[in-house]
Write a protein that holds these residues in place. Structure first.
Motif, mmCIF file in Angstrom:
data_model
loop_
_atom_site.group_PDB
_atom_site.id
_atom_site.type_symbol
_atom_site.label_atom_id
_atom_site.label_comp_id
_atom_site.label_asym_id
_atom_site.label_seq_id
_atom_site.Cartn_x
_atom_site.Cartn_y
_atom_site.Cartn_z
ATOM 1 N N TRP A 1 0.860 -1.172 -0.159
ATOM 2 C CA TRP A 1 0.074 -0.083 -0.174
ATOM 3 C C TRP A 1 0.740 1.145 0.035
ATOM 4 N N HIS A 2 2.038 1.231 0.690
ATOM 5 C CA HIS A 2 2.703 2.328 0.939
ATOM 6 C C HIS A 2 3.908 2.488 0.115
ATOM 7 N N GLY A 3 4.174 1.473 -0.440
ATOM 8 C CA GLY A 3 5.466 1.393 -1.259
ATOM 9 C C GLY A 3 5.491 1.176 -2.937
ATOM 10 N N LEU A 4 4.354 0.190 -3.216
ATOM 11 C CA LEU A 4 4.209 0.178 -4.648
ATOM 12 C C LEU A 4 2.926 0.878 -5.405
ATOM 13 N N MET A 5 1.949 1.082 -4.493
ATOM 14 C CA MET A 5 0.960 1.467 -5.228
ATOM 15 C C MET A 5 0.965 3.099 -5.675
ATOM 16 N N HIS A 6 1.896 3.569 -5.228
ATOM 17 C CA HIS A 6 2.238 4.900 -5.698
ATOM 18 C C HIS A 6 3.255 5.162 -6.559
ATOM 19 N N LYS A 7 3.936 3.804 -7.139
ATOM 20 C CA LYS A 7 4.978 4.080 -8.076
ATOM 21 C C LYS A 7 4.507 3.614 -9.467
ATOM 22 N N GLN A 8 5.081 4.613 -10.146
ATOM 23 C CA GLN A 8 4.858 4.333 -11.674
ATOM 24 C C GLN A 8 5.788 3.294 -12.210
ATOM 25 N N GLY A 9 5.607 2.566 -13.092
ATOM 26 C CA GLY A 9 6.416 1.397 -13.829
ATOM 27 C C GLY A 9 6.497 0.012 -13.150
ATOM 28 N N ASP A 10 7.308 -0.529 -13.211
ATOM 29 C CA ASP A 10 7.552 -1.952 -12.720
ATOM 30 C C ASP A 10 7.486 -2.095 -11.214
ATOM 31 N N ARG A 11 6.703 -2.890 -10.817
ATOM 32 C CA ARG A 11 6.390 -2.989 -9.291
ATOM 33 C C ARG A 11 6.706 -4.454 -8.923
ATOM 34 N N GLU A 12 7.470 -4.614 -7.902
ATOM 35 C CA GLU A 12 7.851 -6.131 -7.254
ATOM 36 C C GLU A 12 7.968 -6.055 -6.095
ATOM 37 N N ILE A 13 7.527 -7.267 -5.456
ATOM 38 C CA ILE A 13 7.746 -7.589 -3.984
ATOM 39 C C ILE A 13 8.349 -8.668 -3.777
ATOM 40 N N ARG A 14 8.992 -8.996 -2.777
ATOM 41 C CA ARG A 14 9.809 -10.228 -2.768
ATOM 42 C C ARG A 14 9.813 -10.740 -1.286
ATOM 43 N N LEU A 15 9.551 -11.982 -1.049
ATOM 44 C CA LEU A 15 9.396 -12.550 0.475
ATOM 45 C C LEU A 15 10.373 -13.627 0.381
ATOM 46 N N GLU A 16 11.546 -13.422 1.323
ATOM 47 C CA GLU A 16 12.591 -14.441 1.277
ATOM 48 C C GLU A 16 12.848 -15.099 2.717
ATOM 49 N N ILE A 17 12.975 -16.424 2.999
ATOM 50 C CA ILE A 17 13.379 -16.980 4.258
ATOM 51 C C ILE A 17 14.607 -17.654 3.978
ATOM 52 N N LYS A 18 15.590 -17.485 4.966
ATOM 53 C CA LYS A 18 16.699 -18.135 4.797
ATOM 54 C C LYS A 18 17.256 -18.157 6.434
ATOM 55 N N ALA A 19 18.137 -19.306 6.500
ATOM 56 C CA ALA A 19 18.623 -19.716 7.522
ATOM 57 C C ALA A 19 19.764 -18.695 8.315
ATOM 58 N N GLU A 20 19.661 -18.567 9.559
ATOM 59 C CA GLU A 20 20.497 -17.667 10.339
ATOM 60 C C GLU A 20 21.106 -18.151 11.646
ATOM 61 N N GLY A 21 22.222 -18.744 11.669
ATOM 62 C CA GLY A 21 22.648 -19.417 13.013
ATOM 63 C C GLY A 21 21.810 -20.340 13.368
ATOM 64 N N GLU A 22 21.078 -20.563 14.619
ATOM 65 C CA GLU A 22 20.173 -21.309 15.193
ATOM 66 C C GLU A 22 18.776 -20.840 14.801
ATOM 67 N N GLY A 23 18.421 -19.745 14.031
ATOM 68 C CA GLY A 23 17.148 -19.269 13.683
ATOM 69 C C GLY A 23 16.852 -19.092 12.278
ATOM 70 N N VAL A 24 16.217 -18.173 11.781
ATOM 71 C CA VAL A 24 15.814 -17.816 10.570
ATOM 72 C C VAL A 24 15.474 -16.154 10.432
ATOM 73 N N LYS A 25 15.773 -15.837 9.261
ATOM 74 C CA LYS A 25 15.663 -14.398 8.881
ATOM 75 C C LYS A 25 14.548 -14.297 7.782
ATOM 76 N N CYS A 26 13.350 -13.494 7.970
ATOM 77 C CA CYS A 26 12.441 -13.271 7.031
ATOM 78 C C CYS A 26 12.622 -11.906 6.369
ATOM 79 N N ILE A 27 12.807 -11.862 5.293
ATOM 80 C CA ILE A 27 13.177 -10.604 4.301
ATOM 81 C C ILE A 27 12.022 -10.307 3.612
ATOM 82 N N VAL A 28 11.262 -9.029 3.735
ATOM 83 C CA VAL A 28 10.547 -8.408 2.827
ATOM 84 C C VAL A 28 10.877 -7.094 2.094
#
Length: 921
Positions: free
Chosen positions: A827-854
């Motif tokens: 809503w606040h990042g992509l909807m006001h942009k002109q042109g190509d719009r992309e969102i990426r959700l990534e899950i990767k290991a980090e030590g004994e836990g995980v890191k979630c990246i949006v």
């Protein structure tokens, strides 16, 4: 002359009655073994006459390979007592002056050690009134690194000898070559000794040249009794010294090749002995007057050759009102092995010289599979009969047979039960001015230690006082048993881990306590608490030590809270316990093999395994102490009390595992361990009480905190649920469905409605759950993104990337924790942009836990905030604040840590989107 009994007579043949003659009778040597070729060298007639020799037949016809003895006299007791101390001091001053002059002369001539001028004056007197001069400063030494040097090899290295430093060296476990230079005014044969009084080295070889011949003599433990130059304990040897010439003597002193590593090593010392002061040229015990005020106890198995009588250690037992009057007889005993255990006394007497040995020959203690005979010659120099009591300091013999001669000289058999009589063996009477030879027969050993059969001569009153201490031994053992039963019941009732591990520590230490009570000098001459086989003895010690270490480590882990205070070490606890168990298993198997399979392992191998096992426990104790000190400075609860409780036990353990084996072998073993262990166990009991109080307080606080957090979590979850079902979001979804229906795009409307219903169902399904799997959370996130993508006519693309190393079904997260972040990105990042719009959700290991990246490529946070301020009826989001609130409550409730990091992407100075990283463990 009766068998086993002989009476001293004066030179004129009259018996000794009333007053002592000026010199008491003394056996003197007539012939002496010569070089290694087996020749004999006869003593010079002048020397023989000087000592007033009188031939005399010994009972049994003398000793094979030994020497024939005659009579000589030594100064009487009254004359020795009248000897002026001033004359001794003056003599020593003169000798020191001569030593300095000879040292200076030796330095001028390029020689590092002075020549010893043989004198008839002696400065020192040992326990048995033997006079001697200490030649330590006259000797030079050279270590044989290979142990294979010959006399010629040592002689060619004569210039490499250096000063004798063995009395200050910490390690004397070497083979030494010793060089001694002698000079005498009169050509004669002189008596010397290597080592300390009554003690031998493993082997001593003496080399010197006499009348164009090389003379070699051998002494030491590894000689049978009949092979010794003088038939008694001690490395005695004779040297023929020419007149007015310097004679260089070389000695090879073997302080390495012992059968048992338990034999103590001693400095290299050579002594010049006064032969006139030797009371008997055989291993014979002369009864001292125990009632005399000047009597000095000697209950040690060895007594160092010292210049002053008061340096000989006696028994200072704080449990007794007075010192024990006791003399160790180990140096006077000769032993004979009866392998088949079927020989009679007469057979043993006939074959005695072929097999008899002194203690230390081939082995330190008796072999378990052999019977043994022991012989002791006792001399009563007094003109009245004396009754003596012989006992064992630490006895493992349930029954022995002993033989005493009667008035007709025939031996009569008697039985004794030492263990049942609190270590007392037997009491017998020696007639006035008489000698009695007694024999003892020992059965095969079946218990823990191969005792050597040596006894002590102890005053009956002192023996009785010592035996009364049995009550304290049973009191300590009973106290230990009470502790174990009490804490075992506590484990059953409370089922607390800390109590279980403390009980495990108690059970592990109990074998050491019982063994220490049986072996500590405090409880000498008292009955053993228990009897076990040698195999079971070692198994109980090694298994007990392993259990004690496991209990101690786990107990410390709970008390010091390793998981919070020392997380790195807490991860290593399992590996340390595994190593401890493996070492205990190896030590136990080695003990089983060496006690049941002869010659499979050497005794040194077993000692090495035992030493390694104990050293590991000692190092572990040091490490735990260091952690306790760190915990104290970090103000960990109960760490100060724990440190106080552990210190006594640490002192006892480190004394037995590190200090005594490696640095200070003279420190007592058992008494410090008993005291330290009992004090520490009592302090541990107090510590456990404090731990229980702390645990109850923590449980109470945890209950209150949990109630507060539950209420707070319900409030936050209520807000989060309302935010998740944002009215604008639902209204917009329904309008989108309505528009699709009006445009007759029925298939799209049906697809949108299907996604919406699935999403709503999952939201309502997880609304009552505090945590869901990461896999379920990702499925909800996909549904949400897909619905938003349909609403905006697929005006943006998205990617979901999951690291294969992450098990999404394993990790637990709060429900709908990613939806607010995705909502902000769309809503606040992509909807006001002109042109190509992309969102990426990534899950990767980090030590004994995980890191979630949006991550999105929108307009960035700064521009979005400006647009949101200008818009009155635009989309409002409370997601970021709610995420933080929920994660903080989740951390306090489940101890799951989190980190949120928001990154503004900048390309060429312009905003290029936003990256949100959420790390969970």
């Amino acid at each position: 002359m009766h068998c086993g009994r002989q009476r001293y007579r004066s030179e004129t043949g009259r018996g000794i009655t009333g007053q002592y003659p000026q010199r008491t009778p003394l056996l003197w040597h007539q012939t002496h073994p010569g070089p290694a070729t087996g020749q004999s060298t006869t003593i010079q007639p002048s020397l023989r006459d000087q000592y007033n020799r009188q031939d005399r037949k010994r009972p049994g016809g003398g000793y094979t390979g030994g020497v024939e003895f005659g009579l000589m006299y030594r100064p009487s007791k009254s004359r020795r007592l009248r000897r002026s101390r001033t004359q001794i001091i003056t003599l020593m001053k003169i000798q020191n002056l001569l030593f300095l002059l000879l040292s200076f002369a030796g330095q001028l001539s390029g020689q590092s050690a002075p020549v010893y001028p043989i004198t008839s004056e002696f400065a020192g007197t040992n326990y048995e009134q033997e006079r001697y001069n200490d030649l330590y400063d006259y000797t030079e030494i050279l270590i044989d690194p290979t142990g294979e040097w010959t006399y010629e090899d040592a002689r060619t290295r004569s210039d490499q000898f250096g000063p004798n430093t063995t009395r200050t060296d910490r390690n004397v476990d070497h083979i030494y070559w010793v060089k001694l230079r002698l000079r005498a005014d009169t050509a004669a044969r002189y008596l010397f000794s290597a080592g300390y009084l009554y003690g031998d080295f493993a082997q001593v070889d003496v080399y010197y040249e006499h009348q164009d011949s090389l003379i070699r003599q051998t002494a030491g433990y590894q000689l049978k009794a009949a092979e010794k130059i003088i038939r008694r304990s001690g490395s005695y040897f004779w040297i023929d010294v020419p007149a007015d010439n310097i004679l260089t003597v070389y000695l090879r002193v073997d302080d390495v090749t012992w059968y048992c590593e338990c034999m103590q090593r001693y400095p290299v010392s050579i002594y010049h002995i006064d032969p006139q002061s030797i009371m008997s040229w055989r291993a014979a015990y002369t009864l001292p007057d125990m009632e005399a005020p000047e009597f000095i106890s000697l209950d040690q198995e060895t007594g160092e050759m010292v210049g002053r009588m008061d340096k000989v250690r006696g028994t200072d037992n704080s449990w007794l009102a007075t010192k024990r009057r006791v003399v160790s007889l180990v140096r006077y005993f000769e032993f004979y092995p009866d392998t088949d255990c079927n020989r009679s006394l007469e057979e043993v007497q006939r074959d005695w010289d072929n097999k008899a040995f002194f203690r230390g020959y081939k082995r330190f203690d008796f072999a378990r599979d052999t019977c043994y005979w022991a012989r002791l010659e006792v001399i009563n120099p007094e003109p009245f009969p004396q009754t003596r009591t012989f006992a064992y300091a630490f006895c493992r013999w349930d029954r022995i047979d002993y033989y005493l001669p009667g008035s007709d000289g025939q031996y009569a058999a008697h039985e004794a039960f030492p263990n049942a009589n609190d270590q007392k063996a037997f009491t017998f009477t020696i007639p006035a001015n008489d000698t009695v030879v007694l024999y003892i027969r020992y059965p095969r050993q079946t218990n823990a230690y191969g005792a050597n059969g040596s006894m002590v001569d102890i005053h009956p009153e002192d023996l009785h006082r010592s035996q009364q201490l049995i009550r304290y031994k049973y009191l300590l053992a009973g106290g230990m048993l009470f502790f174990m039963i009490y804490f075992l019941l506590q484990v059953i009732v409370t089922r607390e881990k800390v109590m279980f591990y403390y009980c495990l520590l108690l059970f592990g230490l109990s074998p050491y306590l019982l063994a220490s009570l049986n072996l500590t000098p405090i409880f000498e001459y008292t009955q053993n608490i228990f009897h076990v086989s040698r195999t079971l003895h070692w198994i109980s010690l090694f298994v007990g030590a392993t259990l004690a270490t496991v209990g101690f480590l786990k107990f410390s882990q709970i008390i010091l809270d390793f998981k919070t205070t020392f997380p790195k070490f807490n991860r290593l606890i399992g590996y340390i316990l595994f190593v401890e168990c493996m070492l205990g298993l190896v030590a136990t198997i080695t003990a089983i093999i060496i006690t049941n399979v002869p010659n499979f392992f050497s005794n040194s191998t077993f000692r090495l395994v035992e030493k390694g096992f104990n050293s590991f426990n000692g190092i572990l104790m040091i490490f735990i102490i260091s952690l306790a000190v760190k915990a104290y400075f970090r103000k960990v609860p109960l760490s100060g009390n724990y440190l106080i409780a552990i210190l006594p036990l640490a002192i006892g353990v480190l004394n037995n595992t590190i200090v005594r084996p490696y640095f200070l072998p003279e420190i007592p073993v058992f008494l410090p361990f008993i005291i330290c262990m009992l004090v520490s166990l009592m302090l541990y009991g107090i510590l456990i009480g404090g731990q229980f109080n702390r645990m109850k307080l923590q449980e109470s606080r945890a209950t209150q905190k949990s109630t507060y957090l539950q209420n707070q979590l319900l409030q936050v979850e209520s807000k989060a649920l309302r935010a998740q079902m944002n009215p604008h979001f639902i209204f917009n979804c329904l309008n989108s469905i309505k528009g699709l229906i009006q445009e007759t795009a029925n298939q799209q409307a049906i697809h949108y409605l299907t996604l919406f219903s699935k999403f709503i169902r999952r939201v309502l399904q997880h609304s009552e759950e505090k945590q869901i799997s990461l896999e379920e959370e990702l499925e909800m996130s996909r549904l949400y993104i897909e619905m938003e993508r349909l609403r905006f006519e697929k005006s943006f693309t998205y990617k979901v990337e999951i690291d294969p190393a992450v098990d999404t079904s394993f990790f637990r997260v709060p429900p709908m924790i990613l939806q607010p972040i995705l909502e902000n990105a769309i809503w606040h990042g992509l909807m006001h942009k002109q042109g190509d719009r992309e969102i990426r959700l990534e899950i990767k290991a980090e030590g004994e836990g995980v890191k979630c990246i949006v991550e999105d490529n929108g307009i960035g946070r700064k521009q979005a905030a400006a647009l949101q301020v200008n818009a009155r009826n635009g989309h409002r989001s409370f997601g970021t604040k709610l995420i933080l609130d929920r994660l903080q409550v989740n951390q306090q409730l489940f101890n799951h840590h989190f980190v949120i990091n928001i990154i503004d992407k900048i390309v060429n100075g312009r905003a290029a989107g936003t990256r949100v990283e959420l790390s969970l463990d």
